[in-house]
Scaffold this motif. Structure first.
Motif, PDB file in Angstrom:
ATOM      1  N   ASP A   1       0.778  -1.073   0.034  1.00 35.40           N
ATOM      2  CA  ASP A   1       0.116  -0.074   0.074  1.00 35.40           C
ATOM      3  C   ASP A   1       0.893   1.190   0.080  1.00 35.40           C
ATOM      4  OD1 ASP A   1      -2.782  -1.209   0.516  1.00 35.40           O
ATOM      5  OD2 ASP A   1      -1.726  -1.915   2.341  1.00 35.40           O
ATOM      6  N   ASP A   2       1.923   1.157   0.730  1.00 37.12           N
ATOM      7  CA  ASP A   2       2.793   2.189   0.909  1.00 37.12           C
ATOM      8  C   ASP A   2       4.461   1.848   0.659  1.00 37.12           C
ATOM      9  OD1 ASP A   2       0.915   4.035   2.093  1.00 37.12           O
ATOM     10  OD2 ASP A   2       0.836   2.404   3.830  1.00 37.12           O
ATOM     11  N   ILE A   3       5.151   2.805   0.313  1.00 37.71           N
ATOM     12  CA  ILE A   3       6.591   2.456  -0.117  1.00 37.71           C
ATOM     13  C   ILE A   3       7.390   3.416   0.292  1.00 37.71           C
ATOM     14  CG2 ILE A   3       8.230   2.190  -2.153  1.00 37.71           C
ATOM     15  CD1 ILE A   3       5.800   1.201  -4.094  1.00 37.71           C
ATOM     16  N   ILE A   4       8.670   2.866   1.009  1.00 39.12           N
ATOM     17  CA  ILE A   4       9.777   3.674   1.460  1.00 39.12           C
ATOM     18  C   ILE A   4      10.965   3.200   0.615  1.00 39.12           C
ATOM     19  CG2 ILE A   4      11.231   3.777   3.302  1.00 39.12           C
ATOM     20  CD1 ILE A   4       9.070   4.304   5.092  1.00 39.12           C
ATOM     21  N   VAL A   5      11.663   3.867   0.400  1.00 35.18           N
ATOM     22  CA  VAL A   5      12.924   3.846  -0.475  1.00 35.18           C
ATOM     23  C   VAL A   5      14.016   4.202   0.468  1.00 35.18           C
ATOM     24  CG1 VAL A   5      14.603   4.016  -2.407  1.00 35.18           C
ATOM     25  CG2 VAL A   5      12.238   3.790  -2.803  1.00 35.18           C
ATOM     26  N   LEU A   6      14.995   3.243   1.119  1.00 38.37           N
ATOM     27  CA  LEU A   6      16.134   3.636   2.037  1.00 38.37           C
ATOM     28  C   LEU A   6      17.168   3.783   0.959  1.00 38.37           C
ATOM     29  CD1 LEU A   6      16.299   1.631   5.073  1.00 38.37           C
ATOM     30  CD2 LEU A   6      15.907   4.031   5.032  1.00 38.37           C
TER      31      LEU A   6
ATOM     32  N   ASP B   1       6.013   7.449  -0.025  1.00 38.01           N
ATOM     33  CA  ASP B   1       4.623   7.712  -0.464  1.00 38.01           C
ATOM     34  C   ASP B   1       3.599   6.499  -0.669  1.00 38.01           C
ATOM     35  OD1 ASP B   1       2.386   9.105  -1.858  1.00 38.01           O
ATOM     36  OD2 ASP B   1       3.859  10.024  -3.211  1.00 38.01           O
ATOM     37  N   THR B   2       2.129   6.618  -0.986  1.00 38.83           N
ATOM     38  CA  THR B   2       1.470   5.431  -1.374  1.00 38.83           C
ATOM     39  C   THR B   2       1.911   4.792  -2.690  1.00 38.83           C
ATOM     40  OG1 THR B   2       0.006   6.695  -2.600  1.00 38.83           O
ATOM     41  CG2 THR B   2      -0.248   6.517   0.046  1.00 38.83           C
ATOM     42  N   TYR B   3       1.653   3.724  -3.017  1.00 43.86           N
ATOM     43  CA  TYR B   3       2.160   3.022  -4.180  1.00 43.86           C
ATOM     44  C   TYR B   3       1.077   3.460  -5.178  1.00 43.86           C
ATOM     45  CZ  TYR B   3       1.899  -0.165  -8.219  1.00 43.86           C
ATOM     46  OH  TYR B   3       2.101  -0.534  -9.401  1.00 43.86           O
ATOM     47  N   GLU B   4      -0.174   4.092  -4.815  1.00 45.48           N
ATOM     48  CA  GLU B   4      -0.898   4.631  -5.896  1.00 45.48           C
ATOM     49  C   GLU B   4      -0.348   5.796  -6.530  1.00 45.48           C
ATOM     50  OE1 GLU B   4      -4.190   3.828  -8.273  1.00 45.48           O
ATOM     51  OE2 GLU B   4      -3.469   2.924  -6.646  1.00 45.48           O
TER      52      GLU B   4
ATOM     53  N   THR C   1       6.594   7.118 -11.068  1.00 43.22           N
ATOM     54  CA  THR C   1       8.129   7.233 -10.575  1.00 43.22           C
ATOM     55  C   THR C   1       9.001   5.917 -10.812  1.00 43.22           C
ATOM     56  OG1 THR C   1       7.185   8.530  -8.678  1.00 43.22           O
ATOM     57  CG2 THR C   1       9.201   7.761  -8.174  1.00 43.22           C
ATOM     58  N   SER C   2      10.102   6.226 -10.994  1.00 45.84           N
ATOM     59  CA  SER C   2      11.040   4.869 -11.161  1.00 45.84           C
ATOM     60  C   SER C   2      11.706   4.471  -9.768  1.00 45.84           C
ATOM     61  CB  SER C   2      12.047   5.063 -12.095  1.00 45.84           C
ATOM     62  OG  SER C   2      13.217   4.249 -12.336  1.00 45.84           O
ATOM     63  N   LEU C   3      11.142   3.261  -9.344  1.00 47.37           N
ATOM     64  CA  LEU C   3      11.844   2.868  -7.938  1.00 47.37           C
ATOM     65  C   LEU C   3      13.347   2.465  -8.388  1.00 47.37           C
ATOM     66  CD1 LEU C   3       8.964   0.900  -6.603  1.00 47.37           C
ATOM     67  CD2 LEU C   3       9.662   3.214  -5.968  1.00 47.37           C
ATOM     68  N   VAL C   4      13.686   2.109  -9.331  1.00 43.81           N
ATOM     69  CA  VAL C   4      15.033   1.746  -9.642  1.00 43.81           C
ATOM     70  C   VAL C   4      15.953   2.877  -9.584  1.00 43.81           C
ATOM     71  CG1 VAL C   4      16.561   0.714 -11.494  1.00 43.81           C
ATOM     72  CG2 VAL C   4      14.516  -0.315 -10.999  1.00 43.81           C
ATOM     73  N   GLU C   5      15.387   3.900  -9.998  1.00 46.70           N
ATOM     74  CA  GLU C   5      16.255   5.075 -10.147  1.00 46.70           C
ATOM     75  C   GLU C   5      16.583   5.722  -8.641  1.00 46.70           C
ATOM     76  OE1 GLU C   5      18.195   6.641 -12.388  1.00 46.70           O
ATOM     77  OE2 GLU C   5      17.577   4.762 -13.626  1.00 46.70           O
TER      78      GLU C   5
END
Length: 237
Positions: free
Chosen positions: A206-211, A220-223, A230-234
């Motif tokens: 539901d929610d994502i955190i990038v460390l 932020d929320t996944y939605e 947004t690129s999570l890889v980047e």
């Protein structure tokens, strides 16, 4: 952020031998939400999870669980936080015996309810037909199911999973994801899980955190993440 906050982490800092691992981490987890924690190796994911579990001490900052400051000596709090972090099994024993031993060491489950709880758990994780088999003979996926059953003994309000999909085949991944969704849906369990498999994070969280380098680079929320492209890889770079 709306909804009941079950976990509130404020300005968490943690290092080893003067090497900072977590530098200033602040976030919240809502009841019944799944939080996906991603980042490169060494970003601080496991250190963060172990701190919330009380396996790390000597950190700076504050952690509040269900509105109270985290206390590693509190049996009440420990019974409400389950984990899939550094799980060990007794390979010469069956799944049933592993579960029974763990149950005997758990004060929060009355003795007269232990047998019923074990059967519930074995059925929930799909191991009822393999409950008498030696754990040493289990596939990796079956061991993950048993680990999940062990983590759920006390019906925790918060579940913390370190790389729960590693080593699983595609069917095993889908089965575990469905079990986790069911926990949220039926029990309002909150879940924090780390993973390098971004497809699973996007499918489940539901929610994502990038460390990144011990700090939260993105939250932020996944939605919103999906809608913004947004690129999570980047973000992990």
């Amino acid at each position: 952020m709306s909804g009941t906050i079950i976990l509130d982490v404020r300005h968490l800092q943690k290092g080893y031998k003067n090497f900072p691992v977590l530098k200033d981490v602040t976030f919240q987890v809502q009841q019944g939400h799944i939080l996906g924690l991603i980042g490169k190796n060494g970003a601080g994911k496991t250190t963060l999870m172990k701190s919330v579990l009380g396996l790390n001490t000597g950190y700076q900052g504050e952690i509040f669980f269900q509105g109270e400051k985290l206390d590693v000596s509190s049996e009440k709090q420990k019974s409400q936080i389950g984990s899939l972090v550094d799980v060990t099994f007794y390979g010469d024993m069956s799944a049933y015996q592993n579960l029974k031993l763990a149950m005997m060491l758990t004060e929060s489950v009355p003795s007269e309810k232990r047998e019923m709880r074990m059967q519930e758990l074995l059925t929930f994780v799909g191991l009822e037909s393999a409950s008498k088999k030696c754990v040493r003979s289990f596939s990796f996926g079956m061991k993950q199911r048993l680990a999940l059953a062990l983590a759920l003994i006390t019906k925790p309000a918060l579940l913390i999973l370190d790389e729960p999909f590693v080593g699983l085949d595609p069917i095993g991944i889908e089965d575990v994801k469905e079990l986790l969704r069911k926990l949220c849906r039926e029990n309002k369990t909150s879940i924090i899980f780390s993973s390098h498999q971004l497809n699973e994070v996007c499918d489940l969280a539901d929610d994502i955190i990038v460390l990144n380098d011990g700090m939260i680079k993105y939250s932020d929320t996944y939605e919103n993440t999906k809608n913004q492209g947004t690129s999570l890889v980047e973000l992990m770079r």
